[in-house]
Scaffold this active site. Sequence first.
Site, short mmCIF file in Angstrom:
data_model
loop_
_atom_site.label_atom_id
_atom_site.label_comp_id
_atom_site.label_asym_id
_atom_site.label_seq_id
_atom_site.Cartn_x
_atom_site.Cartn_y
_atom_site.Cartn_z
N HIS A 1 -72.71 -17.12 36.19
CA HIS A 1 -71.40 -16.52 36.44
C HIS A 1 -70.79 -17.04 37.74
O HIS A 1 -70.32 -16.27 38.57
CB HIS A 1 -71.52 -14.99 36.48
CG HIS A 1 -72.00 -14.36 35.20
ND1 HIS A 1 -71.33 -14.47 34.01
CD2 HIS A 1 -73.08 -13.58 34.94
CE1 HIS A 1 -71.97 -13.80 33.07
NE2 HIS A 1 -73.04 -13.25 33.60
N ASP B 1 -72.32 -9.00 27.98
CA ASP B 1 -71.69 -10.31 28.10
C ASP B 1 -72.58 -11.44 27.59
O ASP B 1 -72.24 -12.62 27.73
CB ASP B 1 -71.26 -10.58 29.56
CG ASP B 1 -72.38 -10.37 30.58
OD1 ASP B 1 -73.18 -9.44 30.41
OD2 ASP B 1 -72.45 -11.14 31.54
N HIS C 1 -83.70 -8.95 36.70
CA HIS C 1 -82.33 -8.57 36.30
C HIS C 1 -82.43 -7.57 35.15
O HIS C 1 -81.77 -6.52 35.17
CB HIS C 1 -81.56 -9.83 35.91
CG HIS C 1 -80.17 -9.57 35.44
ND1 HIS C 1 -79.18 -9.08 36.26
CD2 HIS C 1 -79.59 -9.72 34.22
CE1 HIS C 1 -78.06 -8.96 35.57
NE2 HIS C 1 -78.27 -9.33 34.33
N HIS D 1 -77.45 -7.61 27.92
CA HIS D 1 -76.21 -7.15 28.54
C HIS D 1 -75.04 -7.58 27.67
O HIS D 1 -75.09 -8.62 26.99
CB HIS D 1 -76.08 -7.72 29.97
CG HIS D 1 -76.93 -6.97 30.97
ND1 HIS D 1 -77.22 -7.47 32.22
CD2 HIS D 1 -77.54 -5.76 30.88
CE1 HIS D 1 -77.97 -6.59 32.86
NE2 HIS D 1 -78.17 -5.55 32.08
N ASP E 1 -78.88 -15.08 34.13
CA ASP E 1 -78.53 -14.01 35.06
C ASP E 1 -79.59 -13.76 36.14
O ASP E 1 -79.45 -12.82 36.92
CB ASP E 1 -78.21 -12.71 34.31
CG ASP E 1 -76.76 -12.68 33.81
OD1 ASP E 1 -76.05 -13.67 34.01
OD2 ASP E 1 -76.35 -11.65 33.24
C1 5PN Z 1 -70.42 -8.58 34.09
C2 5PN Z 1 -71.23 -7.33 34.11
N1 5PN Z 1 -70.63 -6.17 34.26
C3 5PN Z 1 -71.32 -5.00 34.26
C4 5PN Z 1 -72.67 -5.05 34.12
C5 5PN Z 1 -73.62 -4.00 34.12
O1 5PN Z 1 -73.42 -2.80 34.19
O2 5PN Z 1 -74.84 -4.53 33.97
C6 5PN Z 1 -74.73 -5.97 33.88
C7 5PN Z 1 -73.31 -6.21 33.99
C8 5PN Z 1 -72.60 -7.40 33.98
O3 5PN Z 1 -73.21 -8.57 33.84
ZN ZN Z 2 -76.97 -9.55 32.76
ZN ZN Z 3 -74.29 -11.84 32.57
#
Ligand code: 5PN
Ligand code: ZN
Ligand code: ZN
Length: 268
Positions: A252, A100, A185, A98, A207
């Site tokens: 988070h 982030d 996830h 992902h 996550d």
């Molecule tokens: C913070 C965050 N924003 C959007 C998404 C997404 O579409 O899949 C994972 C995700 C995130 O962790």
């Molecule tokens: Zn994620």
């Molecule tokens: Zn994340």
Amino acid sequence: MSDTKVYFLNGGTLLLDGYHIWWNQGPGGPVRIPAYSVLIEHREGRFLIDTGFDYDHTMKYLAFEKPTQTEDQTILGSLKLLGLEARDIDVVFNSHFHFDHCGGNKHFPHARKICHKDELAQACNPEVFEHLGYSDLSFSVAAAEARGRTDELRHGQTEENTRFELVEGDFELARGVHMIFTPGHTVGHYSVMVERAGDRPMLLVLDAAYTRRNFETLCQASFHIDPVKGVASIRRLKELAEKHDAELFFSHDMEAFQTYRCAPEFYA
Ligand code: 5PN
Ligand code: ZN
Ligand code: ZN
């Protein structure tokens, strides 16, 4: 192992709706969440777990998440707080791809890179509902090419310097650094348990549980590939935490994050 140090690298914040954090529970409304990476300094090398989000990418594709990131919160800025440069990192391990968690990978062309074998394949060919999560493809020439997004490759990435060693199942990344396969996830998600010499082990659930409440109520985030596996993964993490009396860290959770020691402070 006795000299292992764990550093939380503050990577800034994002805004999510409560229903995305706590699937089908809410409450809804804007919730600001932290994003971070973890540096493990170990006798066997410096291991970076995840690389945070790229501010420009996030503004381009997910501006509605209103990212905040100071210079010190970029991945290179946070390493600089420790007197480190990109070249000092030996291994980058991505818990999943992902945006982030992989936004800073492009700054580590020289490092060994490791991920789950199915996670890379999924980023190359995601489900339609996963496209935004897997929107930052700058971590891999293979993924950017597979998605027709070679515009992401503007940092000297090559097939070779973005190549991953593929792993599966549970394994030890370095002595006392246990990688725990926690799918749900995403297809290839990992959590991490780090043993410490004189203290409780640290369990980075990442996550698998965005917040303590996700963990305690077995409620996962709305972003997932398999919610049944996601619940099983949280249950498994709970058992591990209990068995080893581990200290828990959520990916988070702003309230929890404010109690974590952030670089230049560390856990030893
Ligand atoms: C913070 C965050 N924003 C959007 C998404 C997404 O579409 O899949 C994972 C995700 C995130 O962790
Ligand atoms: Zn994620
Ligand atoms: Zn994340």
